[in-house]
Design a protein around this motif. Structure first.
Motif, short mmCIF file in Angstrom:
data_model
loop_
_atom_site.label_atom_id
_atom_site.label_comp_id
_atom_site.label_asym_id
_atom_site.label_seq_id
_atom_site.Cartn_x
_atom_site.Cartn_y
_atom_site.Cartn_z
N MET A 259 -18.62 58.64 -45.07
CA MET A 259 -18.14 59.29 -46.28
C MET A 259 -19.07 58.96 -47.44
O MET A 259 -19.65 57.89 -47.48
CB MET A 259 -16.73 58.81 -46.62
CG MET A 259 -15.66 59.13 -45.58
SD MET A 259 -15.29 60.86 -45.47
CE MET A 259 -14.00 61.00 -46.65
N ASN A 260 -19.17 59.90 -48.35
CA ASN A 260 -19.95 59.70 -49.58
C ASN A 260 -19.02 59.84 -50.78
O ASN A 260 -18.06 60.61 -50.76
CB ASN A 260 -21.04 60.75 -49.74
CG ASN A 260 -22.35 60.37 -49.10
OD1 ASN A 260 -23.17 61.22 -48.84
ND2 ASN A 260 -22.60 59.10 -48.85
N PHE A 261 -19.34 59.09 -51.82
CA PHE A 261 -18.68 59.21 -53.12
C PHE A 261 -19.70 59.83 -54.06
O PHE A 261 -20.83 59.34 -54.16
CB PHE A 261 -18.24 57.84 -53.63
CG PHE A 261 -17.50 57.90 -54.93
CD1 PHE A 261 -16.15 58.14 -54.94
CD2 PHE A 261 -18.16 57.71 -56.13
CE1 PHE A 261 -15.46 58.20 -56.14
CE2 PHE A 261 -17.49 57.77 -57.33
CZ PHE A 261 -16.12 58.00 -57.34
N LEU A 262 -19.33 60.91 -54.71
CA LEU A 262 -20.20 61.63 -55.63
C LEU A 262 -19.60 61.55 -57.02
O LEU A 262 -18.40 61.81 -57.20
CB LEU A 262 -20.33 63.09 -55.20
CG LEU A 262 -21.05 64.05 -56.13
CD1 LEU A 262 -22.53 63.72 -56.20
CD2 LEU A 262 -20.85 65.48 -55.67
N ARG A 263 -20.42 61.17 -57.99
CA ARG A 263 -19.97 61.14 -59.39
C ARG A 263 -21.01 61.88 -60.22
O ARG A 263 -22.21 61.64 -60.09
CB ARG A 263 -19.83 59.71 -59.87
CG ARG A 263 -19.29 59.64 -61.30
CD ARG A 263 -19.05 58.23 -61.74
NE ARG A 263 -17.82 57.74 -61.14
CZ ARG A 263 -17.54 56.45 -60.99
NH1 ARG A 263 -18.38 55.53 -61.38
NH2 ARG A 263 -16.40 56.07 -60.46
N ILE A 264 -20.52 62.79 -61.05
CA ILE A 264 -21.39 63.61 -61.89
C ILE A 264 -21.00 63.37 -63.35
O ILE A 264 -19.83 63.50 -63.71
CB ILE A 264 -21.24 65.10 -61.56
CG1 ILE A 264 -21.49 65.33 -60.07
CG2 ILE A 264 -22.17 65.95 -62.42
CD1 ILE A 264 -20.92 66.63 -59.55
N TYR A 265 -21.98 63.00 -64.17
CA TYR A 265 -21.78 62.79 -65.59
C TYR A 265 -22.38 63.97 -66.35
O TYR A 265 -23.54 64.32 -66.13
CB TYR A 265 -22.48 61.50 -66.06
CG TYR A 265 -21.97 60.25 -65.40
CD1 TYR A 265 -20.91 59.53 -65.95
CD2 TYR A 265 -22.56 59.77 -64.23
CE1 TYR A 265 -20.46 58.36 -65.34
CE2 TYR A 265 -22.11 58.61 -63.63
CZ TYR A 265 -21.05 57.92 -64.18
OH TYR A 265 -20.61 56.77 -63.58
N LEU A 266 -21.61 64.58 -67.23
CA LEU A 266 -22.09 65.71 -68.01
C LEU A 266 -21.30 65.80 -69.29
O LEU A 266 -20.41 64.99 -69.55
CB LEU A 266 -22.00 67.00 -67.20
CG LEU A 266 -20.62 67.40 -66.71
CD1 LEU A 266 -20.39 68.88 -66.92
CD2 LEU A 266 -20.52 67.10 -65.23
N GLY A 267 -21.62 66.81 -70.08
CA GLY A 267 -20.90 67.02 -71.33
C GLY A 267 -19.98 68.23 -71.22
O GLY A 267 -20.23 69.15 -70.46
N GLU A 268 -18.93 68.19 -72.00
CA GLU A 268 -17.94 69.26 -71.99
C GLU A 268 -18.55 70.62 -72.34
O GLU A 268 -18.10 71.65 -71.85
CB GLU A 268 -16.85 68.89 -73.01
CG GLU A 268 -15.67 69.80 -73.07
CD GLU A 268 -14.64 69.28 -74.05
OE1 GLU A 268 -13.47 69.62 -73.86
OE2 GLU A 268 -15.00 68.56 -75.01
N SER A 269 -19.60 70.63 -73.15
CA SER A 269 -20.19 71.89 -73.59
C SER A 269 -21.27 72.43 -72.64
O SER A 269 -21.81 73.51 -72.88
CB SER A 269 -20.78 71.74 -74.99
OG SER A 269 -21.89 70.86 -74.97
N ASP A 270 -21.59 71.69 -71.56
CA ASP A 270 -22.59 72.17 -70.61
C ASP A 270 -22.06 73.38 -69.85
O ASP A 270 -20.90 73.39 -69.41
CB ASP A 270 -22.95 71.07 -69.60
CG ASP A 270 -23.75 69.95 -70.23
OD1 ASP A 270 -24.59 70.25 -71.10
OD2 ASP A 270 -23.53 68.78 -69.86
N HIS A 271 -22.92 74.39 -69.73
CA HIS A 271 -22.52 75.63 -69.06
C HIS A 271 -23.47 75.97 -67.92
O HIS A 271 -24.64 75.63 -67.94
CB HIS A 271 -22.49 76.80 -70.05
CG HIS A 271 -21.27 76.82 -70.88
ND1 HIS A 271 -21.04 75.91 -71.88
CD2 HIS A 271 -20.18 77.63 -70.84
CE1 HIS A 271 -19.87 76.17 -72.43
NE2 HIS A 271 -19.33 77.20 -71.82
N CYS A 272 -22.92 76.66 -66.93
CA CYS A 272 -23.68 77.23 -65.82
C CYS A 272 -23.35 78.72 -65.84
O CYS A 272 -22.24 79.12 -65.45
CB CYS A 272 -23.27 76.58 -64.51
SG CYS A 272 -24.26 77.12 -63.11
N GLY A 273 -24.28 79.51 -66.35
CA GLY A 273 -23.97 80.92 -66.56
C GLY A 273 -23.01 81.04 -67.73
O GLY A 273 -23.24 80.50 -68.80
#
Length: 106
Positions: free
Chosen positions: A1-15
């Motif tokens: 099993m892998n644990f994935l954690r992603i840190y980003l900002g609330e205003s980041d957009h994809c499309g």
């Protein structure tokens, strides 16, 4: 099993949608077991710009942390999809051991 954690900002957009919503959709579409999105009240990243919410300051870019635990292959495929989004963030993952705890029936 892998644990994935992603840190980003609330205003980041994809499309046209926030990155965190896009990643949740990807997790669902790829059949991952689950995903959790956490909204921070304060934080800063590599640029050392402090993002916070308090009485006098309402940040529009609060920290977001996304967590996923699943099979190694599913996590690796998800990471490849996440790389296609253009945002400033940090993705970390590592191998984990898991223990599932279930509530006993009365």
């Amino acid at each position: 099993m892998n644990f994935l954690r992603i840190y980003l900002g609330e205003s980041d957009h994809c499309g046209h949608e926030p990155v965190y919503k896009h990643i949740v959709k990807l997790c669902y579409e790829h059949g991952l077991k689950g995903v959790t999105v956490l909204k921070g009240v304060m934080g800063f990243g590599e640029k050392h710009h402090v993002h916070r919410v308090d009485f006098l300051t309402l940040s529009e870019d609060l920290p977001i942390v996304i967590e996923v635990v699943d099979e190694n292959e599913k996590i690796r495929k998800l990471i490849e999809e996440i790389k296609k989004c253009n945002f400033d963030g940090l993705v970390v993952y590592w191998d984990v051991s898991t223990l599932r705890i279930k509530k006993e029936a009365l």
